[in-house]
Design a protein around this motif. Structure first.
Motif, PDB file in Angstrom:
ATOM      1  N   ASN A 640       0.672  -1.213  -0.077  1.00 57.53           N
ATOM      2  CA  ASN A 640       0.043  -0.100   0.021  1.00 57.53           C
ATOM      3  C   ASN A 640       0.826   1.273   0.066  1.00 57.53           C
ATOM      4  O   ASN A 640       0.463   2.242  -0.668  1.00 57.53           O
ATOM      5  CB  ASN A 640      -0.852  -0.129   1.250  1.00 57.53           C
ATOM      6  CG  ASN A 640      -2.085  -0.783   1.027  1.00 57.53           C
ATOM      7  OD1 ASN A 640      -2.445  -1.234   0.023  1.00 57.53           O
ATOM      8  ND2 ASN A 640      -2.709  -1.278   2.159  1.00 57.53           N
ATOM      9  N   ASN A 641       1.949   1.488   0.652  1.00 54.13           N
ATOM     10  CA  ASN A 641       2.741   2.419   1.019  1.00 54.13           C
ATOM     11  C   ASN A 641       3.578   2.714  -0.419  1.00 54.13           C
ATOM     12  O   ASN A 641       3.601   3.819  -0.913  1.00 54.13           O
ATOM     13  CB  ASN A 641       3.720   2.500   2.113  1.00 54.13           C
ATOM     14  CG  ASN A 641       2.845   2.679   3.356  1.00 54.13           C
ATOM     15  OD1 ASN A 641       2.738   3.793   3.620  1.00 54.13           O
ATOM     16  ND2 ASN A 641       3.047   1.797   4.184  1.00 54.13           N
ATOM     17  N   ILE A 642       4.095   1.592  -1.109  1.00 59.63           N
ATOM     18  CA  ILE A 642       4.588   1.714  -2.208  1.00 59.63           C
ATOM     19  C   ILE A 642       3.813   2.219  -3.358  1.00 59.63           C
ATOM     20  O   ILE A 642       4.015   3.135  -4.092  1.00 59.63           O
ATOM     21  CB  ILE A 642       5.361   0.320  -2.886  1.00 59.63           C
ATOM     22  CG1 ILE A 642       6.582  -0.045  -1.757  1.00 59.63           C
ATOM     23  CG2 ILE A 642       5.788   0.423  -4.050  1.00 59.63           C
ATOM     24  CD1 ILE A 642       7.355  -1.282  -1.955  1.00 59.63           C
ATOM     25  N   GLN A 643       2.599   1.624  -3.406  1.00 65.76           N
ATOM     26  CA  GLN A 643       1.601   2.233  -4.444  1.00 65.76           C
ATOM     27  C   GLN A 643       1.120   3.513  -4.164  1.00 65.76           C
ATOM     28  O   GLN A 643       1.023   4.319  -4.888  1.00 65.76           O
ATOM     29  CB  GLN A 643       0.350   1.186  -4.390  1.00 65.76           C
ATOM     30  CG  GLN A 643      -0.746   1.313  -5.265  1.00 65.76           C
ATOM     31  CD  GLN A 643      -1.855   0.350  -5.139  1.00 65.76           C
ATOM     32  OE1 GLN A 643      -2.307   0.119  -4.023  1.00 65.76           O
ATOM     33  NE2 GLN A 643      -2.474  -0.191  -6.376  1.00 65.76           N
ATOM     34  N   GLU A 644       1.090   4.038  -2.824  1.00 62.82           N
ATOM     35  CA  GLU A 644       0.421   5.331  -2.805  1.00 62.82           C
ATOM     36  C   GLU A 644       1.410   6.422  -2.856  1.00 62.82           C
ATOM     37  O   GLU A 644       1.139   7.542  -3.345  1.00 62.82           O
ATOM     38  CB  GLU A 644      -0.051   5.412  -1.242  1.00 62.82           C
ATOM     39  CG  GLU A 644      -1.387   4.536  -0.957  1.00 62.82           C
ATOM     40  CD  GLU A 644      -1.475   4.859   0.602  1.00 62.82           C
ATOM     41  OE1 GLU A 644      -0.980   5.334   1.292  1.00 62.82           O
ATOM     42  OE2 GLU A 644      -2.502   4.001   1.149  1.00 62.82           O
ATOM     43  N   VAL A 645       2.782   6.048  -2.639  1.00 55.52           N
ATOM     44  CA  VAL A 645       3.857   6.908  -3.360  1.00 55.52           C
ATOM     45  C   VAL A 645       4.099   7.007  -4.919  1.00 55.52           C
ATOM     46  O   VAL A 645       4.511   7.937  -5.337  1.00 55.52           O
ATOM     47  CB  VAL A 645       5.083   6.658  -2.381  1.00 55.52           C
ATOM     48  CG1 VAL A 645       6.239   7.266  -2.816  1.00 55.52           C
ATOM     49  CG2 VAL A 645       4.877   6.850  -0.727  1.00 55.52           C
ATOM     50  N   LEU A 646       4.317   5.712  -5.175  1.00 57.92           N
ATOM     51  CA  LEU A 646       4.951   5.527  -6.478  1.00 57.92           C
ATOM     52  C   LEU A 646       4.116   5.835  -7.542  1.00 57.92           C
ATOM     53  O   LEU A 646       4.265   6.558  -8.419  1.00 57.92           O
ATOM     54  CB  LEU A 646       5.697   4.029  -6.902  1.00 57.92           C
ATOM     55  CG  LEU A 646       6.783   3.981  -6.169  1.00 57.92           C
ATOM     56  CD1 LEU A 646       7.278   2.479  -6.335  1.00 57.92           C
ATOM     57  CD2 LEU A 646       7.853   4.892  -6.470  1.00 57.92           C
ATOM     58  N   LEU A 647       2.638   5.475  -7.373  1.00 58.47           N
ATOM     59  CA  LEU A 647       1.518   5.528  -8.555  1.00 58.47           C
ATOM     60  C   LEU A 647       1.353   6.992  -8.785  1.00 58.47           C
ATOM     61  O   LEU A 647       1.283   7.290 -10.038  1.00 58.47           O
ATOM     62  CB  LEU A 647       0.286   4.844  -8.060  1.00 58.47           C
ATOM     63  CG  LEU A 647      -0.683   4.667  -9.165  1.00 58.47           C
ATOM     64  CD1 LEU A 647      -0.136   4.076 -10.412  1.00 58.47           C
ATOM     65  CD2 LEU A 647      -1.929   3.959  -8.437  1.00 58.47           C
ATOM     66  N   PRO A 648       1.073   7.885  -7.839  1.00 56.97           N
ATOM     67  CA  PRO A 648       0.807   9.299  -8.083  1.00 56.97           C
ATOM     68  C   PRO A 648       1.900   9.975  -8.748  1.00 56.97           C
ATOM     69  O   PRO A 648       2.082  10.856  -9.628  1.00 56.97           O
ATOM     70  CB  PRO A 648       0.165   9.773  -6.963  1.00 56.97           C
ATOM     71  CG  PRO A 648       0.480   9.078  -5.748  1.00 56.97           C
ATOM     72  CD  PRO A 648       0.806   7.764  -6.473  1.00 56.97           C
ATOM     73  N   ARG A 721       2.480  10.401   7.271  1.00 53.06           N
ATOM     74  CA  ARG A 721       3.566  11.173   6.485  1.00 53.06           C
ATOM     75  C   ARG A 721       3.276  10.905   4.681  1.00 53.06           C
ATOM     76  O   ARG A 721       3.173  11.697   3.996  1.00 53.06           O
ATOM     77  CB  ARG A 721       4.980  11.116   6.844  1.00 53.06           C
ATOM     78  CG  ARG A 721       5.064  11.235   8.459  1.00 53.06           C
ATOM     79  CD  ARG A 721       4.630  12.643   8.585  1.00 53.06           C
ATOM     80  NE  ARG A 721       4.449  12.661  10.194  1.00 53.06           N
ATOM     81  CZ  ARG A 721       3.839  13.830  10.730  1.00 53.06           C
ATOM     82  NH1 ARG A 721       3.892  14.968  10.264  1.00 53.06           N
ATOM     83  NH2 ARG A 721       3.913  13.742  12.268  1.00 53.06           N
ATOM     84  N   VAL A 722       3.016   9.450   4.528  1.00 54.09           N
ATOM     85  CA  VAL A 722       2.646   9.312   3.158  1.00 54.09           C
ATOM     86  C   VAL A 722       1.457   9.898   2.658  1.00 54.09           C
ATOM     87  O   VAL A 722       1.627  10.617   1.648  1.00 54.09           O
ATOM     88  CB  VAL A 722       2.806   8.035   2.650  1.00 54.09           C
ATOM     89  CG1 VAL A 722       2.158   7.641   1.493  1.00 54.09           C
ATOM     90  CG2 VAL A 722       4.110   7.029   3.197  1.00 54.09           C
ATOM     91  N   ASP A 723       0.441   9.757   3.518  1.00 53.14           N
ATOM     92  CA  ASP A 723      -0.861  10.439   3.018  1.00 53.14           C
ATOM     93  C   ASP A 723      -0.702  12.209   3.075  1.00 53.14           C
ATOM     94  O   ASP A 723      -1.344  12.692   2.079  1.00 53.14           O
ATOM     95  CB  ASP A 723      -1.802  10.263   4.158  1.00 53.14           C
ATOM     96  CG  ASP A 723      -2.353   8.608   3.950  1.00 53.14           C
ATOM     97  OD1 ASP A 723      -1.885   8.036   2.708  1.00 53.14           O
ATOM     98  OD2 ASP A 723      -2.843   8.231   4.804  1.00 53.14           O
ATOM     99  N   ALA A 724      -0.012  12.560   4.032  1.00 49.48           N
ATOM    100  CA  ALA A 724       0.200  14.109   3.845  1.00 49.48           C
ATOM    101  C   ALA A 724       1.104  14.418   2.606  1.00 49.48           C
ATOM    102  O   ALA A 724       0.699  15.513   2.079  1.00 49.48           O
ATOM    103  CB  ALA A 724       1.011  14.385   5.277  1.00 49.48           C
ATOM    104  N   TRP A 725       2.031  13.894   2.231  1.00 49.66           N
ATOM    105  CA  TRP A 725       2.693  13.957   1.401  1.00 49.66           C
ATOM    106  C   TRP A 725       1.974  14.028  -0.084  1.00 49.66           C
ATOM    107  O   TRP A 725       2.186  14.815  -0.900  1.00 49.66           O
ATOM    108  CB  TRP A 725       3.903  13.119   1.128  1.00 49.66           C
ATOM    109  CG  TRP A 725       4.741  13.214   0.037  1.00 49.66           C
ATOM    110  CD1 TRP A 725       5.833  14.096  -0.262  1.00 49.66           C
ATOM    111  CD2 TRP A 725       4.638  12.695  -1.399  1.00 49.66           C
ATOM    112  NE1 TRP A 725       6.367  13.898  -1.471  1.00 49.66           N
ATOM    113  CE2 TRP A 725       6.033  12.952  -2.347  1.00 49.66           C
ATOM    114  CE3 TRP A 725       4.005  11.535  -1.730  1.00 49.66           C
ATOM    115  CZ2 TRP A 725       5.988  12.633  -3.545  1.00 49.66           C
ATOM    116  CZ3 TRP A 725       4.204  10.607  -3.074  1.00 49.66           C
ATOM    117  CH2 TRP A 725       5.485  11.371  -3.944  1.00 49.66           C
TER     118      TRP A 725
END
Length: 931
Positions: A640-648, A721-725
C-alpha cells in the motif's frame, strides 16, 4: 458579440430534446435541484447571457463581468497569482476543457453537442451570480481554463442557504485543554512551532443570515469567507446547475467531468509546495503544510490539525486526527506486545514440551501417521523441532495476558476517541452540523412525491413512498448478500484446490526435483501448495474487489440516500462487509476450521466425499495463523505504501512528459494544479478502509501474534506522512467538506471490538495448546491419570499423541509406504483417543472431554470478565467530557445572548425613532421653525 435570441434558444432546446446521445440523465424529475431564491435566477438573464460563440466568450450588458476581445484572456505572467487578470477577484474554482475547434474534424457532431451543453452550463452559472474568465493554456494550445469567482452577494446568499456558521465575535472562554493533561510540557518539543504556524483565533459562531450581517465579525470582506468556505460554496452551485433542461434533466459538474465535456474541475492550491509565494497576499498554507507536516524531517512532530482542517476542510482533518490518535494509542499496545514477545522468546529454552519434541530419544522415536491417503510418507516427530521452538514464543502465558490487555485497550481507545472527537466538534464548530446538512442534488432531483410533513404540517417532496423505500432496501440487501456468498464460494474453491493439488504435488514434486536436495528442502509439497493457492487467492480477491467496488456504488446510488453523510455511511457498510469476508476469511479458516474436523488415520473426514480434510502444519495451526498474519499485515502495508507513493508520482511524471514542458516559474497556478492527480471521490474512503482492516488484524487475531500492534504502529507513522505528502504534493486540492465525526467507521470499530473478545478467547482455547497444557499441568500429570508425583510438564507430548495400528489402514492395498518402518507396527497422531485393542478403540477418551470442558469454561470466563471490564470502562468514561459540555453550553448561551441583545438594540432604536416622530407630531414646539 452576437447574442442568441429567444427563438434560437428554443430551437436549441428542441434540438437537444430530439438528440439521442446515449447519455443517462442524473434524474428524470420535473423538479430541478434547489439553488437559490428566484431573485438570483431571472429567466431573462438566461436568454441574454447565452452566446452563440465558443463557451468561453462570455459577455453581455447585464453580465457580471466584461470580457475583452479576443475571447480568451492572456496569461498575466504571474505564476503564483490566485486572482483574475484584474488582480482583484479571487479564483474560487477552475474548470478545464479542450477547445472543440482544435479537435479532430471527424468528431464534429460530438464536439458541437458538448460545446452546446457547456455553453448552457456556463451561462446558467453566470445567472446564479458567478463570474467567469477564460484563459488559454500556456503549455497546450488546446486546453482552456475557465476561472470562477463568487462575488460577495453570492457568497452571502449561499452561506445562508447552506447554513454555514461564521464568526460573531472572538471567543473569550479559556483556551482548549491539552489532550495529554499534565504531560503537555513533555510533548511541547513535539509540537509545531507556533511562530511558523500561528494558532487560529477562536470565535463564537452562528449560522449566517444576511438580515443580521452587521452582527457578524466582518473586519475585511475579502477575508470573511476563507478560501475553503468559498470553494465549498462554489462547488455547491456547480453541483446543482443544469446543462440540459429538456424532458430528462441533466445537471452538475460531476456529470460533465465524467462525460468528458470538462477535463477537470478543482479549487486551487495557494502556492508551490517547496517555495513561498511571491504574492504578499498569499497565506502560503500549502508550503507550511509541506514543511511542517508532509516533509520526512517532521515525522516526529504532532500534526497541525487546525491548519489541515482550515486548508482541506473538516472531513480531511477528522481523518488525520483519528489516524494520529489511533497511532498514539498503538504505542502502548506495541510496548506491551513486544514485552509479551520477549517473554516468550526468552523462555523458549525452558519449554519442556518443545524439548521433548526435539529430543532424539523422545521425538526422534515417535513415528507419525501420514497426513494424506496413499502418497504421504510416515515421518518422525522431531522434524518439527524448529517449529515447536517458534511456537513456544507465541503460545505462552504472556500471550494470554496480552489478549486480555488488548480487550481492555480497544475499549479505552474507543472511549477516549469519542471524547477527543467531541473536543474537535467543539473546536471546529461542527456540533450541530447534522441538522444543517443539505440534501444531495441527486436526491433533490428525484423528489416527485408530495407528502405532508408530520412536524411542520407543510407539503414537502420525497423521492419515493415508504413501500418503494422498502423494495429498494430489500433489493440492495439481496445484492450485498449475493456478493458475500460469492466471496465465500471463492474461499471454498481455494480450499478444495489446496486439498486436491497437495496430493498431486506429493506424488510428482519429489520426482521432478530428484537430485536437487537444496531445493527439495524448501520447496516441499505443502510449500508449493500454499504458494500457488495464495497467488490464485490474491488474483481472485483483486478481481472481486474491482468488480464489487463498482457494484457497491451502483447499489448505493439506487438506494438514493438523502445526504452525503448518509450516502457515505451506506457505502461504508457495504464495502466493509465485503472486505471483512475477503480479508479475514482465510484467517478464520486457519484459526477455527483447519485441522479441527479431520477424524483419525483409519477414518478421515472428506470434503464432498472426495478430498481429505486438511490438517494443520506439523508446527500447529497457531504458528500457521501467525505466519499468515505476518505476511498479510507486512505485505499489505509495504504494498500500500509503495503504491500510494509511486503511483501518483509516476502518473504525474507521465502527465508532464506528454504535455509541453515548461518551468514552474512561468506556468500559472491553475495549470500547475491541472497536471497533478485528481483524488477519487472515494479516496478518503479507501484510506479509512485500509486502516479499519488493519485495526481488525490488530484486535481480532492478536492472541496469535503479539507483534501486530508494533507492525501497525510503524505502518501508521509512515502512513500519516505518506498521506500528507500525497495530498500536499501529488494531488489537486480537494473540495473542503464538513463533517462532525468519522461516520459509520465508529460503529464498525465497536463491532470489531466486541467480536475481538470472542475470537481471541477461542484462539487461545481451540487453536493454541495452552488449555490442554494447563489441564495436563494441574490434573493429568499426577496420579491417577499421570505417572508423576508432582506437577510437571514431563510426558505432555506422549500424553497428547494417540496410537493407531498400521494394519487398520483402509487403503493398505493402494500403496501406503510401510517400508523402512523397522519393527514399528503403530504410528501416532494428534488427538485424544483410546488405543487399538481397547474396548472403545479410536473413540475419544476421558482426557478429551476434560480438555473440551476446560476450553468452554475458559471461553465463557474470559468473555464475561473482559465484557464486564469493558462495560465498566464505557460507563465510567463519558463520551463528552464535562469541560467540553460546559464549553458547548457556554458558547451556545453567549451566542444566543449576543444575537438576542443585538435584536433588542435594533428594536429599541426603531421604537425610539418612532417615539421621536410621535412626539414631534404631537408637540408643535418640537417642530422646526419655518422662516
Amino acid at each position: 458579440m452576437p447574442m442568441m435570441t429567444r427563438n434560437v434558444l428554443l430551437d436549441l432546446e428542441q434540438e437537444e430534446e430530439d438528440e439521442d446521445d446515449g447519455e443517462i440523465g442524473d434524474a428524470s424529475a420535473s423538479r430541478r435541484p434547489f439553488l437559490a431564491p428566484h431573485s438570483l435566477l431571472p429567466s431573462s438573464l438566461v436568454l441574454e447571457t447565452f452566446e452563440q460563440s465558443v463557451s468561453s466568450s462570455f459577455g453581455s450588458p447585464d453580465s457580471l463581468q466584461d470580457f475583452r476581445s479576443p475571447a480568451f484572456e492572456e496569461f498575466n505572467g504571474k505564476p503564483d497569482s490566485l486572482f483574475f487578470n484584474d488582480g482583484q477577484r479571487r479564483i474560487d474554482f477552475v474548470l478545464v476543457y479542450e477547445d472543440e475547434t482544435k479537435k479532430e474534424p471527424n468528431k464534429k457532431g460530438t464536439n458541437e453537442k458538448q460545446m452546446k451543453k457547456r455553453q448552457r452550463y456556463e451561462s446558467n452559472l453566470m445567472c446564479c451570480g458567478l463570474e467567469l474568465e477564460a484563459t488559454r493554456s500556456v503549455l497546450d494550445d488546446k486546453l482552456v481554463f475557465v476561472k470562477v469567482h463568487a462575488p460577495w452577494d453570492v457568497l452571502c446568499t449561499y452561506a445562508e442557504i447552506m447554513h454555514i456558521k461564521l464568526p460573531l465575535k472572538p471567543n473569550d472562554l479559556k483556551s482548549r485543554s491539552s489532550a495529554f493533561g499534565t504531560l503537555g510540557w513533555f510533548t511541547k518539543a513535539l509540537q509545531v512551532d507556533e511562530s511558523i504556524i500561528k494558532p487560529e483565533q477562536e470565535f463564537f459562531t452562528a449560522p449566517f443570515e444576511k438580515s443580521r450581517m452587521k452582527d457578524f465579525y466582518i473586519v475585511d470582506k475579502d477575508a470573511f469567507f476563507n478560501p475553503a468556505t468559498r470553494s465549498r460554496i462554489v462547488h455547491f452551485i456547480l453541483s446543482r446547475v443544469e446543462y440540459q433542461s429538456v424532458s430528462v434533466k441533466k445537471f452538475g459538474i460531476n456529470r460533465l467531468v465524467s462525460s468528458g465535456i470538462y477535463k477537470a474541475a478543482f479549487p486551487l492550491h495557494d502556492c508551490r509546495f517547496r517555495y513561498r509565494s511571491e504574492d504578499p497576499s498569499c497565506p502560503n498554507e500549502r508550503y507550511l503544510l509541506y514543511r511542517e507536516w508532509a516533509h520526512p524531517r517532521s515525522i516526529y512532530k504532532k500534526q497541525p490539525l487546525d491548519l489541515i482542517r482550515k486548508y482541506y476542510g473538516e472531513k480531511i482533518g477528522i481523518y488525520f486526527a483519528w489516524l494520529g490518535y489511533y497511532t498514539q494509542m498503538l504505542l502502548l499496545a506495541a510496548v506491551v506486545g513486544v514485552a509479551c514477545f520477549l517473554y516468550g522468546y526468552l523462555n523458549q529454552e525452558n519449554c519442556t514440551w518443545s524439548k521433548e519434541v526435539c529430543n532424539p530419544d523422545i521425538g526422534g522415536q515417535i513415528v507419525m501417521c501420514p497426513q494424506c491417503d496413499r502418497l504421504c510418507p510416515f515421518w518422525k516427530l522431531n522434524i518439527t523441532c524448529e517449529s515447536s521452538k517458534k511456537l513456544c514464543i507465541f503460545d505462552s502465558f504472556g500471550t494470554l495476558i496480552f489478549a486480555v490487555f488488548m480487550g481492555v485497550w480497544v475499549t479505552l481507545f474507543l472511549e477516549f476517541w469519542k471524547r477527543r472527537q467531541a473536543e474537535l466538534e467543539y473546536e471546529w464548530d461542527t456540533v450541530e452540523l447534522q441538522q444543517e446538512e443539505q440534501p444531495r442534488p441527486e436526491y433533490e432531483a428525484q423528489c416527485t412525491h408530495v407528502v405532508i410533513n408530520e412536524i411542520t404540517q407543510e407539503e414537502e417532496r420525497i423521492p419515493f413512498t415508504a413501500w418503494g423505500k422498502c423494495i429498494r432496501i430489500t433489493l440492495c440487501a439481496s445484492a450485498v448478500f449475493f456478493w458475500i456468498l460469492l466471496i465465500i464460494a471463492s474461499v471454498i474453491g481455494i480450499i478444495v484446490y489446496r486439498l486436491s493439488v497437495f496430493i498431486v504435488f506429493s506424488a510428482q514434486l519429489p520426482k521432478t526435483l530428484n537430485g536437487t536436495e537444496a531445493i527439495q528442502k524448501y520447496l516441499t509439497p505443502q510449500t508449493a501448495t500454499s504458494i500457488t493457492a495464495s497467488i490464485i487467492s490474491f488474483i481472485i480477491i483483486m478481481i472481486l474487489n474491482t468488480i464489487y467496488e463498482k457494484v457497491a456504488i451502483m447499489i448505493t446510488n439506487f438506494e438514493l440516500p438523502r445526504t452525503q453523510t448518509d450516502y457515505e455511511n451506506s457505502l461504508t457498510m457495504k464495502m466493509f462487509l465485503f472486505q471483512f469476508v475477503n480479508y479475514y476469511s482465510s484467517c478464520f479458516y486457519i484459526a477455527f476450521f483447519k485441522g479441527k474436523f479431520v477424524g483419525y488415520p483409519g477414518d478421515p473426514v472428506y470434503w464432498l466425499g472426495k478430498y481429505r480434510n486438511e490438517e494443520c502444519d506439523p508446527g500447529g495451526c497457531l504458528l500457521e495463523l501467525t505466519t499468515q498474519l505476518t505476511i498479510i499485515m507486512g505485505g499489505k502495508a509495504i504494498w500500500n505504501n509503495i503504491q500510494e507513493v509511486l503511483l501518483p508520482w509516476i502518473m504525474n511524471l507521465i502527465g508532464r512528459y506528454h504535455s509541453v514542458s515548461g518551468p514552474d516559474n512561468l506556468t500559472p497556478r491553475w495549470e500547475q494544479d491541472y497536471h497533478l492527480q485528481a483524488m477519487s471521490t472515494l479516496g478518503l474512503f479507501y484510506e479509512y478502509l485500509e486502516m479499519i482492516i488493519q485495526f481488525g488484524f490488530v484486535t481480532l487475531f492478536v492472541a496469535s501474534f503479539p507483534l501486530a500492534p508494533l507492525l501497525a504502529l510503524v505502518n501508521n507513522i509512515l502512513e500519516i506522512r505518506v498521506d500528507a505528502w500525497k495530498l500536499t504534493t501529488q494531488y489537486r486540492r480537494l473540495v473542503p467538506e464538513k463533517t462532525r465525526d468519522i461516520g459509520a467507521w465508529q460503529p464498525i470499530m465497536q463491532g470489531i471490538a466486541i467480536l475481538a473478545v470472542v475470537t481471541n478467547a477461542m484462539i487461545i482455547a481451540f487453536t493454541s495448546d495452552m488449555i490442554p497444557r494447563l489441564v495436563y499441568y494441574w490434573s493429568f500429570s499426577v496420579p491417577p491419570y499421570g505417572n508423576h508425583t508432582d506437577y510437571t510438564m514431563e510426558g505432555y507430548i506422549n500424553n497428547t499423541l494417540s496410537y493407531f495400528n498400521i494394519a487398520d489402514f483402509k487403503n493398505r492395498s493402494k500403496g501406503n509406504p510401510y517400508t523402512g518402518l523397522g519393527n514399528y507396527t503403530t504410528c501416532r497422531y494428534r488427538d485424544f483417543r483410546y488405543p487399538p485393542g481397547h474396548p472403545q478403540e479410536y473413540k475419544h477418551n476421558i482426557y478429551y472431554w476434560h480438555v473440551i470442558a476446560a476450553k468452554l469454561a475458559f471461553v465463557i470466563v474470559m468473555e464475561h470478565i473482559i465484557y464486564s471490564v469493558k462495560f465498566f470502562i464505557s460507563y465510567a468514561i463519558p463520551d463528552v467530557s464535562k469541560t467540553t459540555k460546559s464549553k458547548i453550553k457556554r458558547e451556545k448561551y453567549l451566542t444566543q445572548k449576543l444575537l438576542h441583545e443585538s435584536h433588542l438594540q435594533d428594536m429599541t432604536r426603531s421604537m425610539g425613532a418612532i417615539a421621536e416622530k410621535v412626539v414631534e407630531a404631537v408637540d408643535p414646539s418640537r417642530h422646526p421653525k419655518v422662516e
